[in-house]
Design an enzyme around this catalytic site. Structure first.
Site, mmCIF file in Angstrom:
data_model
loop_
_atom_site.group_PDB
_atom_site.id
_atom_site.type_symbol
_atom_site.label_atom_id
_atom_site.label_comp_id
_atom_site.label_asym_id
_atom_site.label_seq_id
_atom_site.Cartn_x
_atom_site.Cartn_y
_atom_site.Cartn_z
ATOM 1 C CB CYS A 204 -0.837 0.064 1.275
ATOM 2 S SG CYS A 204 -1.942 -1.333 1.516
ATOM 3 C CB CYS B 179 -2.575 -8.435 4.943
ATOM 4 S SG CYS B 179 -2.942 -7.361 3.550
ATOM 5 C CE1 TYR C 201 -6.412 -5.074 -25.295
ATOM 6 C CE2 TYR C 201 -8.368 -3.791 -25.800
ATOM 7 C CZ TYR C 201 -7.030 -4.063 -25.995
ATOM 8 O OH TYR C 201 -6.311 -3.310 -26.895
ATOM 9 C CG ASP D 236 -11.392 -4.045 -18.623
ATOM 10 O OD1 ASP D 236 -10.518 -3.282 -18.184
ATOM 11 O OD2 ASP D 236 -11.933 -4.912 -17.913
ATOM 12 C CB CYS E 132 -6.333 -0.924 -14.632
ATOM 13 S SG CYS E 132 -5.322 -1.672 -15.894
HETATM 14 N N1 SAH Z 1 -12.605 -7.410 -18.990
HETATM 15 C C1 SAH Z 1 -12.070 -8.451 -18.148
HETATM 16 C C2 SAH Z 1 -10.547 -8.545 -18.153
HETATM 17 C C3 SAH Z 1 -9.755 -7.292 -18.140
HETATM 18 S S1 SAH Z 1 -8.023 -7.527 -17.887
HETATM 19 C C4 SAH Z 1 -12.610 -8.314 -16.740
HETATM 20 O O1 SAH Z 1 -13.176 -7.294 -16.389
HETATM 21 O O2 SAH Z 1 -12.489 -9.261 -15.979
HETATM 22 C C5 SAH Z 1 -7.364 -7.339 -19.494
HETATM 23 C C6 SAH Z 1 -7.503 -8.594 -20.362
HETATM 24 O O3 SAH Z 1 -6.932 -8.295 -21.631
HETATM 25 C C7 SAH Z 1 -6.749 -9.810 -19.849
HETATM 26 O O4 SAH Z 1 -7.631 -10.895 -19.790
HETATM 27 C C8 SAH Z 1 -5.654 -10.046 -20.911
HETATM 28 O O5 SAH Z 1 -5.378 -11.409 -21.114
HETATM 29 C C9 SAH Z 1 -6.289 -9.451 -22.141
HETATM 30 N N2 SAH Z 1 -5.392 -8.974 -23.221
HETATM 31 C C10 SAH Z 1 -4.148 -8.435 -23.102
HETATM 32 N N3 SAH Z 1 -3.701 -8.003 -24.301
HETATM 33 C C11 SAH Z 1 -4.690 -8.271 -25.209
HETATM 34 C C12 SAH Z 1 -4.838 -8.039 -26.610
HETATM 35 N N4 SAH Z 1 -3.861 -7.441 -27.317
HETATM 36 N N5 SAH Z 1 -5.980 -8.418 -27.197
HETATM 37 C C13 SAH Z 1 -6.981 -9.012 -26.488
HETATM 38 N N6 SAH Z 1 -6.887 -9.269 -25.158
HETATM 39 C C14 SAH Z 1 -5.764 -8.890 -24.518
#
Ligand code: SAH
Length: 457
Positions: free
Chosen positions: A81, A159, A312, A381, A408
């Site tokens: 943290c 923790c 993603y 995402d 993020c």
């Molecule tokens: N939307 C999901 C995961 C988000 S994390 C949720 O909310 O749970 C980001 C995700 O992107 C991961 O699963 C990772 O494997 C994927 N990722 C990373 N690079 C990528 C790319 N170039 N194309 C597609 N997916 C990708």
């Protein structure tokens, strides 16, 4: 100019997401560990770079009313943290500030509406997944977190951000190792057996999974451990060994051996059910995940007739949320196992209007676009590095009505929003959500519309 090891007085005007106070000495920016905005401190310089310096507080000359006593006894050593010395409401304001600052500096979008960060009612014990290293120390074995920038183990503290069961399980495993003389892994020699303890808990059902990562193929006296764990915690539904014999920093190896109960635990996000295996990606803070996803769904503003891309998509959590109000959702994800989980999750929830594709979004989406598959609404995402420009280019050519960006990392978000807003999308609103209280992380959901959409109506 400032000089290494010398002490200077400075006022603190800002804070970075690493929890460093921002001061200025002789016109030089100084990042000060342990200092908060509004404070005046005596700082000792530890590092001087071309355009900035770093240092540590020696004395607080005037302290901030927002300064609080960190709740964790190993706060300064742990590094997990970075904002525990700042009052929670002030943290939320600081996070809104990080987002605004990135959008202004990197995104050149100083006028965008950034709402106040949505915090947690109870910002403690929010993590559902903890990985604790087990290492040989001078006496026997230690289980704890690695100290900041080192592989020294900090042992014994509770923790405050992980689920309480993780702390208790750690104590049971620690006693088991000591009482049975089972060796802990030694990074120097590559010898010793137990390397990590992983605990995953489903917040909605209480189901918990324990994974013991070992360097040999067997865990001696494993029945004793199973008894100790399951007699105290009936919510433990599965215990697994994970074999990792490689001399790497990677926590998990590829082989799992089930030694008790099931291989998966079940959790819910909203009304959707998910089966989580030890390798499944699952959001770490389930309470705030629901807040984030609901905002994404609200921003997507679906009527039931839309084709939606969820890029993603991981194990398809957002896709399932969107499917409630869309005609069809296409999820794209690069990790094949995650796509398998996504397909399974759609099935166990009886959702048929989703389809998942394996591959990089920046490769799959241009192909789909050329095949004539277009989206009315695009949700992305991405991981911390943000979106590939090839993807952004295709999206802006496709010109969806709306786009929802879940991020993020405010820095890559700002970079991508700059591109998108220069290529036909208008950023309407930014909503930061605090998924990781007491750390500098902040997630955001952003609503964008195709520019000129109002005129088209
Ligand atoms: N939307 C999901 C995961 C988000 S994390 C949720 O909310 O749970 C980001 C995700 O992107 C991961 O699963 C990772 O494997 C994927 N990722 C990373 N690079 C990528 C790319 N170039 N194309 C597609 N997916 C990708």
């Amino acid at each position: 100019m400032v000089f290494k090891d010398k002490c200077y007085t400075t006022g603190i005007t800002g804070i970075t997401n690493e929890g460093l106070g921002v001061g200025s000495v002789n016109g030089f920016v100084v990042f000060v560990e342990g200092a908060l905005p509004g404070e005046e401190v005596l700082v000792q310089i530890s590092q001087v770079k071309k355009s900035y310096a770093k240092g540590k507080v020696v004395e607080i000359l005037k302290d901030s009313p927002e300064r609080i006593k960190p709740f964790c006894s190993v706060y300064e050593r742990c590094g997990g943290c970075s904002l525990q010395h700042l009052d929670y409401d002030a943290q939320l304001r600081a996070k809104t500030g990080f987002v605004k600052d990135n959008l202004t500096r990197i995104g050149k979008l100083p006028d965008v509406t950034v709402n106040s960060t949505i915090g947690m009612e109870n910002p403690f014990n929010y993590r559902n997944n903890v990985q604790l290293p087990v290492r040989k120390d001078t006496s026997n074995s230690s289980i704890g977190f690695f100290a900041i920038k080192s592989h020294e183990i900090i042992e014994g503290s509770e923790c405050g951000i992980q689920h309480k069961i993780g702390n208790s399980i750690r104590n049971i495993v620690s006693n088991f190792l000591v009482n049975n003389g089972i060796s802990a892994y030694d990074e120097q020699t590559g010898k010793g057996n137990v390397r990590h303890l992983v605990v995953r808990s489903a917040f909605c059902t209480g189901e918990t999974m324990v994974v013991i990562v070992i360097n040999e193929r067997k865990l001696p006296e494993k029945e004793k451990l199973i008894n100790a764990l399951t007699s105290e915690f009936p919510e433990i539904k599965g215990i697994m060994l994970n074999i990792n014999t490689k001399r790497t920093n990677a926590v998990l190896g590829s082989e799992y051996i089930s030694i008790y109960g099931k291989n998966t635990i079940t959790d819910y996000i909203g009304d959707f059910k998910f089966q989580i295996s030890p390798v499944s990606f699952f959001q770490i803070n389930p309470v705030q995940t629901e807040v984030l996803y609901k905002k994404a769904l609200e921003y997507a503003c679906l009527s039931g007739n839309e084709i939606v891309f969820d890029l993603y998509c991981g194990i398809g959590t957002i896709s399932l949320f969107l499917s409630q109000k869309a005609k069809m959702v296409y999820g794209v994800e690069v990790v094949p196992d995650a796509v398998k989980d996504a397909q399974k999750n759609a099935k166990i929830n009886g959702v048929s209007n989703v389809e998942f594709r394996i591959g990089k979004a920046e490769v799959v989406i241009p192909k789909m676009y050329h095949q004539g598959i277009r989206a009315d609404v695009v949700v992305v995402d991405p991981p911390r590095k943000g979106c590939d420009e090839r993807l952004l280019q295709t999206i802006t050519e496709m010109a969806p009505k709306r786009m929802v960006y879940v991020s993020c990392n405010p820095a890559t978000l700002a970079r991508d929003l700059k591109y998108l807003s220069e290529h036909g999308m208008t950023v309407e609103e930014v909503q930061p959500v605090d998924m990781f209280p007491w750390t500098g992380h902040v997630e955001c959901v952003i609503l964008m519309q195709r520019s000129g959409l109002e005129d088209e109506k």
